[in-house]
Enzyme design. Structure first.
Site, mmCIF file in Angstrom:
data_model
loop_
_atom_site.group_PDB
_atom_site.id
_atom_site.type_symbol
_atom_site.label_atom_id
_atom_site.label_comp_id
_atom_site.label_asym_id
_atom_site.label_seq_id
_atom_site.Cartn_x
_atom_site.Cartn_y
_atom_site.Cartn_z
ATOM 1 N N ALA A 362 0.841 -1.202 0.000
ATOM 2 C CA ALA A 362 0.000 0.000 0.000
ATOM 3 C C ALA A 362 0.870 1.244 0.000
ATOM 4 C CB ALA A 362 -0.905 0.003 1.229
ATOM 5 N N PHE A 363 0.463 2.209 -0.812
ATOM 6 C CA PHE A 363 1.014 3.565 -0.758
ATOM 7 C C PHE A 363 -0.118 4.417 -0.171
ATOM 8 C CE2 PHE A 363 4.880 3.383 -3.507
ATOM 9 C CZ PHE A 363 4.776 2.068 -3.915
ATOM 10 N N ASP A 364 -0.138 4.501 1.151
ATOM 11 C CA ASP A 364 -1.307 5.111 1.788
ATOM 12 C C ASP A 364 -1.457 6.596 1.457
ATOM 13 O OD1 ASP A 364 -2.541 2.928 2.962
ATOM 14 O OD2 ASP A 364 -1.275 2.996 4.734
ATOM 15 N N GLU A 367 -1.851 6.487 -2.988
ATOM 16 C CA GLU A 367 -3.025 5.766 -3.493
ATOM 17 C C GLU A 367 -4.332 6.238 -2.855
ATOM 18 O OE1 GLU A 367 -0.959 1.481 -4.692
ATOM 19 O OE2 GLU A 367 -1.843 1.703 -2.708
ATOM 20 N N TYR A 448 -5.137 -0.582 10.055
ATOM 21 C CA TYR A 448 -4.080 -0.003 10.882
ATOM 22 C C TYR A 448 -4.400 1.411 11.335
ATOM 23 C CZ TYR A 448 0.404 -2.380 11.494
ATOM 24 O OH TYR A 448 1.421 -3.162 11.960
ATOM 25 N N GLU A 449 -3.849 1.779 12.511
ATOM 26 C CA GLU A 449 -3.815 3.166 12.929
ATOM 27 C C GLU A 449 -2.367 3.644 12.925
ATOM 28 O OE1 GLU A 449 -6.319 1.396 14.046
ATOM 29 O OE2 GLU A 449 -7.961 2.806 13.738
ATOM 30 N N HIS A 659 8.224 -5.155 10.688
ATOM 31 C CA HIS A 659 7.190 -5.789 11.497
ATOM 32 C C HIS A 659 7.113 -7.293 11.246
ATOM 33 C CE1 HIS A 659 2.955 -5.258 13.429
ATOM 34 N NE2 HIS A 659 3.668 -6.196 13.997
HETATM 35 CU CU LIG Z 1 3.032 -3.363 11.075
#
Ligand SMILES: [Cu+2]
Length: 700
Positions: A362-364, A367, A448-449, A659
């Site tokens: 993802a390119f938050d 995108e 996600y936050e 992660h």
């Molecule tokens: Cu993560």
């Protein structure tokens, strides 16, 4: 408390201030030239409310709802915008540095300026302009417009051929409905025993370079599906294996459905709400932060003043919070440190090579945009103490403005020790406590936050930190199955390993715009006549002269940092005034250099890039990363290998968080942190926090 907008001086008040003769900004009191107050002296019409509002804004203030409305109205009036047009963003078209007084002041020797005088040079008002991105779904075109609110006209209008606009929130929601209603999807759900499609969560993901030939030229997304057995379940506890839709977002139709075969749904519910996790701890005593006289900062419009710091805030649909004109008041003048800082990309690659799982990245920002994902902080308990919030205004897909209330949070925190020394001979102790100013916002990006924090300290240090929380992305495994590419966090539930890369765009201005960047490593001195005891080590400072020399990675074993210095000045000790960028923990990409995901996120192959400032170079993976094949942004610009010494430079720092998922990340993940510091290094002549007063003894 709501923020206070800068106050416009009424005509009557202006009449009283007979000596006001220039357009300018003064402490919280914007004033306009008498000549512009038509009707007072020149018999023309009174300025209407809208024009009046223009002049009451600082040139860097983000657009408010009324300005967004006006910009859309002007564009619709002047250009053929169809009723089906979808607005992606309407944000401030930021003025050139030379148009903003802070920058003009930084060009002159003895950089900085006293107080916060915003007088505009030459008495001319800075035009208020909006930058608009919209798409015309029927024409499959993305358009960019610049609209002048001041001149009430369209300044520029162009299509961006071959570029795919980011996914809007409205499209995101519509894509879910279209996918849930598709007969092939419904049949696939039924094969998996799911008969309540309304309890299926559909997540559209950017397809990157994975489109097939028949999808060429179409603006498409692919989907991941999750199921809530009970409406209040955590959907990520039941990833629906192997059923994916490819959706044309322009036409809002399902292009094709892929079914890779059924894996039974994991049995868990993944709940984490207070009323569903069993008995709660009850042994915490209250802890209250009390500031009986309020916080120590002032907010004036979008300017924040705290201790010696002066910061302007901004916000865009794409980047979220923006810092402008960060300066530190020293000996009666505000010395510039940063012209503009923001998170310019947020990229998350996943490790799993299986079909479709290998598409997950993802390119938050490119995108979607992280500004549009901002939380309204009134509902949570995200900050503690005396909080001040700022609302932000954005545009909806239909061109109508909307407000995210309390999107930016400001507060102060006690931060332990600032400095201390005990002199045993004198039996004296000098201790100072550290206080920091925290400016933050939080987004929800699907599962996600991300909470983004800028911290300002009394010793001139600036720190950026991101806190990652929310729910790790899952996929389903068959009973007994395992994988190298994730961790089993619940029965049949694989939390995939992944990385998060933030690109921080730091448009530095250390004591002015002309800066040079040095890489500083520490090296051991070879034993010999100059190092007879073998203990010697020293920092070695090397200027980064061209873009090709300024594509660097961290080296913690050499204590590597990067110094942004102003070679035009010296402090009292003869040092060039400088700030150093001090990396924290970091990581590099693991994807293969030839992989499309690496090509598209080439910025993440280096931790530091330095470019000469160019107003059009804002996003490290290019202006339109959605469906882009790669190579845009930093790799393209830096091919010119421009000189970067003693000039206006932009630093791009890639902050990676690695992660490898843990069982403890489930069902909701405790905060993970990553960040870096900007610390003065020769900017001051001594510890700038000597003048911090000791705490009153009753508080110790
Ligand atoms: Cu993560």
């Amino acid at each position: 408390m709501r923020h206070v907008r800068a106050r416009y001086v009424t005509g009557a008040e202006l009449g009283e201030a007979a000596d006001v003769c220039s357009v300018g900004w003064q402490e919280g009191t914007p004033v306009v030239a008498r000549g512009q107050m038509a009707g007072q002296d020149h018999g023309g019409p009174q300025p209407d409310d809208e024009q009046r509002d223009d002049r009451a804004r600082h040139p860097l203030d983000p657009l408010d709802a009324r300005e967004i409305s006006r910009a859309v109205k002007i564009l619709r009036r002047e250009r053929l915008v169809t009723p089906d047009a979808r607005f992606v963003s309407v944000s401030l078209n930021e003025p050139l540095k030379s148009q903003v007084p802070w920058a003009a002041a930084t060009e002159s020797p003895g950089a900085g300026q006293s107080g916060s005088d915003h007088s505009v040079p030459n008495g001319t008002a800075v035009p208020r302009e909006a930058f608009i991105v919209l798409l015309e779904p029927a024409r499959h075109e993305t358009y960019e417009a610049v609209v002048s609110l001041t001149a009430d006209s369209v300044v520029s209008w162009r299509s961006a051929p071959g570029m795919y606009a980011p996914v809007t929130l409205a499209e995101y929601a519509e894509c879910e409905l279209v996918t849930r209603a598709d007969p092939e999807i419904l049949a696939g759900l039924e094969r998996r025993g799911i008969t309540l499609p309304e309890q299926v969560l559909v997540e559209p993901w950017g397809i990157g370079a994975f489109t097939e030939a028949e999808e060429a030229g179409r603006r498409v997304a692919w989907t991941l599906l999750f199921y809530r057995e009970r409406p209040d379940d955590n959907p990520y506890a039941k990833p629906i294996h192997g059923l994916h839709a490819i959706v044309d977002l322009d036409d809002m139709t399902v292009v094709r459905v892929e079914d890779l075969g059924v894996v039974s749904l994991p049995p868990g519910s993944g709940t984490y709400a207070a009323d569903r996790v069993g008995p709660l701890r009850d042994d915490l005593k209250p802890l209250e932060i009390v500031q009986p006289d309020g916080p120590s900062f002032d907010i004036d419009g979008w300017e924040v003043r705290w201790q010696r710091w002066r910061i302007r805030l901004g916000f865009t649909a794409r980047e979220g919070l923006v810092l402008h004109t960060v300066g530190y008041e020293d000996k009666g003048r505000v010395r510039p440190v940063i012209w503009r800082a923001s998170v310019a990309e947020l990229f998350i690659p996943y490790a799993d090579p299986r079909p479709f799982q290998g598409w997950r990245n993802a390119f938050d920002i490119g995108e979607y945009g992280i500004g549009i994902m901002a939380n309204s902080l009134e509902l949570g308990c995200d900050c503690l103490g005396e909080i001040r919030y700022l609302d932000i205004d954005l545009v909806g897909s239909d061109g109508e403005p909307y407000t995210i209330r309390q999107a930016i949070c400001l507060h102060e925190e006690d931060f332990g020790l600032l400095w201390k020394h005990v002199d045993p001979a004198l039996n004296t102790t000098e201790t100072r406590r550290s206080r920091r100013l925290v400016i933050s916002f939080i987004i929800t990006a699907g599962n996600y936050e991300y909470a983004f924090y800028w911290y300002f300290y009394q010793d001139g240090t600036i720190e950026f930190e991101v806190k990652l929380t929310g729910i790790v992305l899952t996929s389903a495994l068959a009973p007994g199955e395992s994988s190298d590419f994730g961790t089993l966090v619940a029965a049949q539930t694989l939390a995939g390993h992944h990385q998060h890369f933030l690109s921080l765009r730091l448009d530095m201005a250390v004591d002015g715009l002309r800066n040079t960047v040095y890489e500083v490593d520490t090296e051991a001195v070879p034993p010999g006549p100059g190092n007879p005891l073998g203990n010697a080590f020293r920092p070695v400072k090397r200027p980064l002269r061209r873009e090709s020399e300024a594509q660097r990675v961290i080296d913690p074993l050499r204590g590597r940092y990067w110094l942004v210095a102003n070679p035009g000045y010296r402090n009292e000790l003869g040092h060039e005034p400088a700030y150093k960028l001090v990396p924290g923990s970091n990581v590099l990409l693991f994807s293969d250099p030839a992989a499309s995901v690496t090509q598209r996120a080439a910025f993440a192959t280096r931790h530091l890039w330095v470019t000469p400032y160019h107003p059009g170079e804002r996003f490290p993976a290019g202006d339109y990363p959605n469906q882009h094949q790669g190579g845009a942004g930093l790799p393209a610009w830096t091919k010119a290998d421009r000189p970067i010494e003693d000039t206006d430079v932009v630093l791009w720092y890639t902050l990676g968080s690695h992660h490898i998922t843990r069982p403890e990340d489930w069902p909701v993940m405790p905060v993970e942190r990553a960040g870096f510091m900007l610390k003065p290094a020769g900017f001051f002549d001594r510890n700038p926090a000597l003048d911090v007063a000791p705490s009153p003894s009753e508080h110790c």
